[in-house]
Design a protein around this motif. Structure first.
Motif, PDB file in Angstrom:
ATOM      1  N   VAL A  12       0.931  -1.053   0.059  1.00 21.26           N
ATOM      2  CA  VAL A  12       0.386  -0.132  -0.072  1.00 21.26           C
ATOM      3  C   VAL A  12       0.734   1.257  -0.130  1.00 21.26           C
ATOM      4  O   VAL A  12       1.598   1.206   0.991  1.00 21.26           O
ATOM      5  N   PRO A  13       0.402   2.708  -0.821  1.00 18.02           N
ATOM      6  CA  PRO A  13       2.249   3.506  -0.568  1.00 18.02           C
ATOM      7  C   PRO A  13       1.016   4.542   0.050  1.00 18.02           C
ATOM      8  O   PRO A  13       2.497   5.019   0.808  1.00 18.02           O
ATOM      9  N   GLU A  14       0.146   4.401   0.964  1.00 16.41           N
ATOM     10  CA  GLU A  14      -0.322   5.281   2.099  1.00 16.41           C
ATOM     11  C   GLU A  14      -1.167   4.103   2.776  1.00 16.41           C
ATOM     12  O   GLU A  14      -2.031   3.777   2.985  1.00 16.41           O
ATOM     13  N   ILE A  15      -1.107   4.683   4.396  1.00 13.73           N
ATOM     14  CA  ILE A  15      -2.135   4.789   5.597  1.00 13.73           C
ATOM     15  C   ILE A  15      -2.377   5.615   6.249  1.00 13.73           C
ATOM     16  O   ILE A  15      -1.968   6.206   6.127  1.00 13.73           O
ATOM     17  N   THR A  16      -3.149   5.635   6.788  1.00 10.27           N
ATOM     18  CA  THR A  16      -3.695   6.298   8.079  1.00 10.27           C
ATOM     19  C   THR A  16      -3.567   5.846   9.132  1.00 10.27           C
ATOM     20  O   THR A  16      -3.896   4.652   9.924  1.00 10.27           O
ATOM     21  N   ILE A  17      -2.730   6.707  10.196  1.00 11.73           N
ATOM     22  CA  ILE A  17      -2.170   6.023  11.546  1.00 11.73           C
ATOM     23  C   ILE A  17      -3.019   7.278  12.581  1.00 11.73           C
ATOM     24  O   ILE A  17      -2.786   8.068  12.130  1.00 11.73           O
ATOM     25  N   GLY A  18      -4.283   5.841  12.927  1.00 12.16           N
ATOM     26  CA  GLY A  18      -4.918   6.861  14.361  1.00 12.16           C
ATOM     27  C   GLY A  18      -4.328   6.907  15.408  1.00 12.16           C
ATOM     28  O   GLY A  18      -3.094   6.140  16.106  1.00 12.16           O
ATOM     29  N   PHE A  19      -4.278   8.304  16.350  1.00 10.50           N
ATOM     30  CA  PHE A  19      -3.187   8.505  17.148  1.00 10.50           C
ATOM     31  C   PHE A  19      -4.092   9.122  18.854  1.00 10.50           C
ATOM     32  O   PHE A  19      -5.382   9.572  18.410  1.00 10.50           O
ATOM     33  N   GLN A  20      -3.709   9.131  19.753  1.00  5.67           N
ATOM     34  CA  GLN A  20      -4.448   9.825  21.080  1.00  5.67           C
ATOM     35  C   GLN A  20      -3.864  10.884  20.992  1.00  5.67           C
ATOM     36  O   GLN A  20      -2.824  11.359  21.564  1.00  5.67           O
TER      37      GLN A  20
END
Length: 119
Positions: A12-20
């Motif tokens: 995958v070229p790009e992912i989204t990372i979620g954070f707090q």
């Protein structure tokens, strides 16, 4: 049988990372991901001062997303020089030709490398 549920993210070229955030609110940002050996790595182009990187170091349980998939992960800082060099090579190879990859290949970005481990 897939041994690592994150394995498909290698292509995958790009992912989204979620954070707090420190106040408990959540956020997310798109990032590039590379695969080295059996592991996936992310790196901040802004180095250790990058916002999402600092938030993940402070609270390493996160979520990554790609097209329709959500994966809970634990982010581990990488300090091993051999692994860091391999991750740098992987970024250079995967994103070759992009004018933005250079920012991910320097020592500042190298110091902000995280291994993503399924949780």
């Amino acid at each position: 049988m897939i041994s690592n549920p994150l394995e498909h993210l290698a292509d995958v070229p790009e992912i989204t990372i979620g954070f707090q955030r420190p106040d408990g609110s959540t956020g997310s940002t798109p990032i590039w991901v590379v695969h080295v050996g059996d592991d996936l790595f992310v790196r901040s182009m802004n180095g250790p001062h990058g916002g999402w990187y600092r938030r993940l170091v402070a609270r390493p349980d996160a979520e990554v997303r790609d097209k329709g998939h959500r994966h809970p992960v634990h982010a581990e800082p990488v300090r091993d020089t051999t692994t860091l060099a391999e991750v740098t090579r992987a970024y250079g190879a995967k994103y070759e030709g992009s004018p933005y990859v250079r920012a991910l290949l320097d020592e500042n970005a190298e110091a902000a490398t995280l291994r993503l481990v399924p949780r």
